[in-house]
Enzyme design. Structure first.
Site, PDB file in Angstrom:
ATOM      1  NE  ARG B 130      -3.913  -2.104   2.250  1.00 20.44           N
ATOM      2  CZ  ARG B 130      -3.757  -2.925   3.294  1.00 20.44           C
ATOM      3  NH1 ARG B 130      -2.864  -2.628   4.223  1.00 20.44           N
ATOM      4  NH2 ARG B 130      -4.471  -4.008   3.389  1.00 20.44           N
ATOM      5  CE  LYS B 152      -2.302  13.717 -14.252  1.00 24.31           C
ATOM      6  NZ  LYS B 152      -2.800  14.121 -15.591  1.00 24.31           N
ATOM      7  CD  GLU B 194       4.964  17.133 -22.430  1.00 23.94           C
ATOM      8  OE1 GLU B 194       4.216  18.003 -21.937  1.00 23.94           O
ATOM      9  OE2 GLU B 194       4.531  16.100 -22.988  1.00 23.94           O
ATOM     10  CE  LYS B 236       2.907  17.763 -13.711  1.00 26.55           C
ATOM     11  NZ  LYS B 236       3.308  16.633 -14.505  1.00 26.55           N
ATOM     12  CD  GLU B 246      -5.735  15.894 -15.031  1.00 24.27           C
ATOM     13  OE1 GLU B 246      -5.606  14.698 -14.782  1.00 24.27           O
ATOM     14  OE2 GLU B 246      -5.335  16.401 -16.080  1.00 24.27           O
ATOM     15  NE  ARG B 250      -1.522  16.999 -12.157  1.00 19.04           N
ATOM     16  CZ  ARG B 250      -0.923  16.178 -11.328  1.00 19.04           C
ATOM     17  NH1 ARG B 250      -1.223  16.183 -10.050  1.00 19.04           N
ATOM     18  NH2 ARG B 250      -0.005  15.336 -11.764  1.00 19.04           N
ATOM     19  CG  ASN B 254      -4.345  17.217 -19.675  1.00 16.89           C
ATOM     20  OD1 ASN B 254      -3.361  16.495 -19.551  1.00 16.89           O
ATOM     21  ND2 ASN B 254      -5.349  17.209 -18.810  1.00 16.89           N
ATOM     22  CG  HIS B 257      -0.936  16.350 -23.399  1.00 20.45           C
ATOM     23  ND1 HIS B 257      -0.194  17.494 -23.580  1.00 20.45           N
ATOM     24  CD2 HIS B 257      -0.061  15.421 -22.918  1.00 20.45           C
ATOM     25  CE1 HIS B 257       1.056  17.278 -23.215  1.00 20.45           C
ATOM     26  NE2 HIS B 257       1.168  16.029 -22.808  1.00 20.45           N
ATOM     27  CG  HIS B 261      -3.222  11.615 -24.972  1.00 20.94           C
ATOM     28  ND1 HIS B 261      -3.805  12.017 -23.789  1.00 20.94           N
ATOM     29  CD2 HIS B 261      -1.900  11.517 -24.707  1.00 20.94           C
ATOM     30  CE1 HIS B 261      -2.869  12.165 -22.856  1.00 20.94           C
ATOM     31  NE2 HIS B 261      -1.705  11.873 -23.394  1.00 20.94           N
ATOM     32  CG  HIS B 274       4.201  12.008 -24.759  1.00 22.79           C
ATOM     33  ND1 HIS B 274       2.858  11.723 -24.865  1.00 22.79           N
ATOM     34  CD2 HIS B 274       4.301  13.018 -23.860  1.00 22.79           C
ATOM     35  CE1 HIS B 274       2.166  12.523 -24.063  1.00 22.79           C
ATOM     36  NE2 HIS B 274       3.023  13.320 -23.443  1.00 22.79           N
TER      37      HIS B 274
END
Lengths: 376, 376
Positions: B130, B152, B194, B236, B246, B250, B254, B257, B261, B274
């Site tokens: 955990r 993330k 980025e 960031k 998010e 936040r 994106n 993105h 994506h 990417h």
């Protein structure tokens, strides 16, 4: 206790957490589910229900009825009942199911069942899209007082229980007291082991009521069982709020569990219920508590440990398999994930209703505790 | 910029989070790793390093040297380099390896590499017992300015990228600027996508420096690259502290993105980096920004979008495959997990250095953005 008509129900216990993550533990009928979802800010139309093949046939219709009338679109998955469903394979299956349905980050995951379903569905909710809203609908004593509260989720691994998982708190818990009426006797008694644990570590008044009302509890008197479950849940709520990630006092909830997990490992998972293993573990832990307080203990335990022992004895755990040696049990404790770098850590009682952590416990005290738990 | 001898290095940026979970992003040599572990309260003797087969041969010796001298016992696992390692199977393999070694809750997991290693090792750390202490040692621009900061973690699923994972913050990030000198050119440029994104959404001054210093960046001038990376990382840091999970701003990260994506999905993962997909996505997103601000846009974009577009063009993304239709790309966006129940959400620029979310975007504006990204 069911509120008399016209009265106000007792307020829900709230697990207070930083970051705006407070959540309530409601003791309320499943029929109130749609209202609680709305009040928690969750909206449809889709909701996923994860349950098991025992609980699903009993309560899935009630959940569908509660949600269908409020415009929710309910999708349900039932995994096989039992500890074997706490596996990486079943977790992966829940994820595949949910992702193929096309969830989004607002889709709630409702865990309807006992500890296995809560742990599995909770871990799935924790890991779907980096976290979907989770709601626990616990239907067993153990889940209502313990496993549905506090955010421990996860599955087992070949090398041990609960080694794969996450801390992930639900949006709320809705425990319907009526569901406890359909519990098998053995499951009821297993759940009472966690109730006894919560009383012994933190609530002397609850110990007194358990001593007084034990027979009514076993008879499932609704008022008595309802109040005891609510009070035992309140102990968990308080401990979790004080120590979300088990870096301190939350470890007190492991009373009986370091011994108990070793019993589960060595007896083979499934031979004993979790509660039976914990009850055996608490016998050992009460003896250890007496040893650490009074030195060598022979025969009847000194006060106040005799009283704790008598309460644990009411749980009537089955005998420890004679084929399992004390050495094997002690070895099994070494793999417990609650160990620290410095060695095994035990929870012991200072008194009825008060517990503390003990490290560097002498090996002979542990061996004597195992013997006591065997009835030797 | 390397500090002159005797001067004080600039203070590390700190990601401020509730619940005592603040953490620092250090730009410092890997040789300082043992000191940072100690200062973060992490202690040995065992540390697990997860890396990949490209980065391991370059920097694992440096990590071993940094830790071995301080009494750490280092175990390392290298997964194959590349996006395919972000899988449930690789995650499960990391867990098996770690659990068979016998970790405890104090054992740190060090993610040495780029975004793939960080996401995979981060998800493993999040789900072992955990949660084990996680430390990111990012070795790429994209990891140093973006993926190692913010918690993330996760892996891909048959139904889409990053659909399985958790929010799990590291104890600290140690980004060694020297590691960027060994990056392949294509990876450097991918990372700069980025950097450009962070500048365009939140830091107009950084936009100016990128416009002025672009050639030195591509030449890997240590002072210029170091300062740009540090400033892009600071964007960031600020965004994550304001919105850990998010639920709000936040999502501005994106930018490019949602389009990007879709490009990755349709071009086939691995055909483009990417950063290349994001660069193409930003061309579309800049055009969409201009459309929403000025109505139909033909030919050269109006100010200030022309300036954003010129900066994105410096990234020189490859052309979009003509065989991939605009309709296929738009369909692919529907599966993005950043969608809400109400539909697709886009990040658009109001100005250079200022972004916002836009919902209910007209289909013809999306189609026009795709055509622009193709250079039509």
């Amino acid at each position: 206790m069911p509120a008399p008509p016209g009265s106000t129900p007792p307020p829900a216990a709230v697990v207070a957490l930083p970051g705006g993550r407070d959540y309530a533990v409601h003791f309320d009928p499943l029929a109130e589910l749609a209202r609680h979802l709305r009040e928690a800010g969750l909206r449809g139309p889709r909701a996923l229900v994860v349950t098991d093949e025992t609980v699903g046939p009993l309560y899935l219709d009630a959940v569908r009825a509660a949600l269908g009338g409020a415009g929710w679109d309910v999708e349900a998955l039932a995994v096989p009942a039992g500890e074997a469903s706490k596996s990486v394979g079943q977790w992966s299956g829940v994820l595949d199911w949910a992702l193929r349905l096309g969830v989004d980050r607002q889709t709630p995951v409702l865990a309807l069942g006992g500890g296995v379903v809560g742990d599995l569905a909770g871990f799935a909710a924790a890991t779907l899209l980096r976290g979907l809203p989770l709601v626990h609908l616990p239907t067993t004593v153990i889940a209502q007082v313990d496993s549905a509260i506090g955010g421990k989720t996860g599955v087992n691994h070949a090398t041990g229980k609960n080694l794969v998982g996450a801390f992930y708190q639900p949006r709320f818990v809705l425990a319907d007291p009526a569901t406890l009426q359909t519990l098998p006797d053995r499951e009821l008694r297993s759940g009472l082991a966690e109730v006894v644990k919560h009383a012994l570590i933190a609530d002397a008044a609850l110990v007194e009521r358990l001593e007084r009302d034990w027979d009514q509890l076993l008879d499932r008197d609704e008022a008595v069982l309802g109040r005891v479950v609510r009070d035992a849940a309140a102990v968990k709520v308080g401990v979790v709020a004080a120590d979300e990630f088990e870096t301190g006092d939350r470890a007190l909830l492991n009373f009986g569990h370091t011994f108990g997990h070793a019993v589960e490992r060595e007896a083979g998972y499934g031979a004993l219920t979790h509660g039976e293993a914990v009850a055996l573990g608490m016998r050992a832990a009460v003896h250890l508590s007496a040893s650490l307080a009074s030195g060598r203990v022979a025969g009847v335990l000194p006060a106040p440990f005799d009283r704790a022992d008598a309460l644990v004895a009411r749980l009537a755990p089955p005998a420890l398999d004679a084929a399992v040696s004390d050495d094997a049990l002690t070895d099994a404790m070494q793999t417990d994930k609650k160990r620290t770098s410095r060695g095994l850590r035990f929870v012991v009682l200072d008194d009825v209703g008060r517990a503390r952590l003990a490290e560097d416990v002498p090996a002979d005290a542990i061996a004597a505790a195992w013997r006591y738990a065997r009835g030797e």
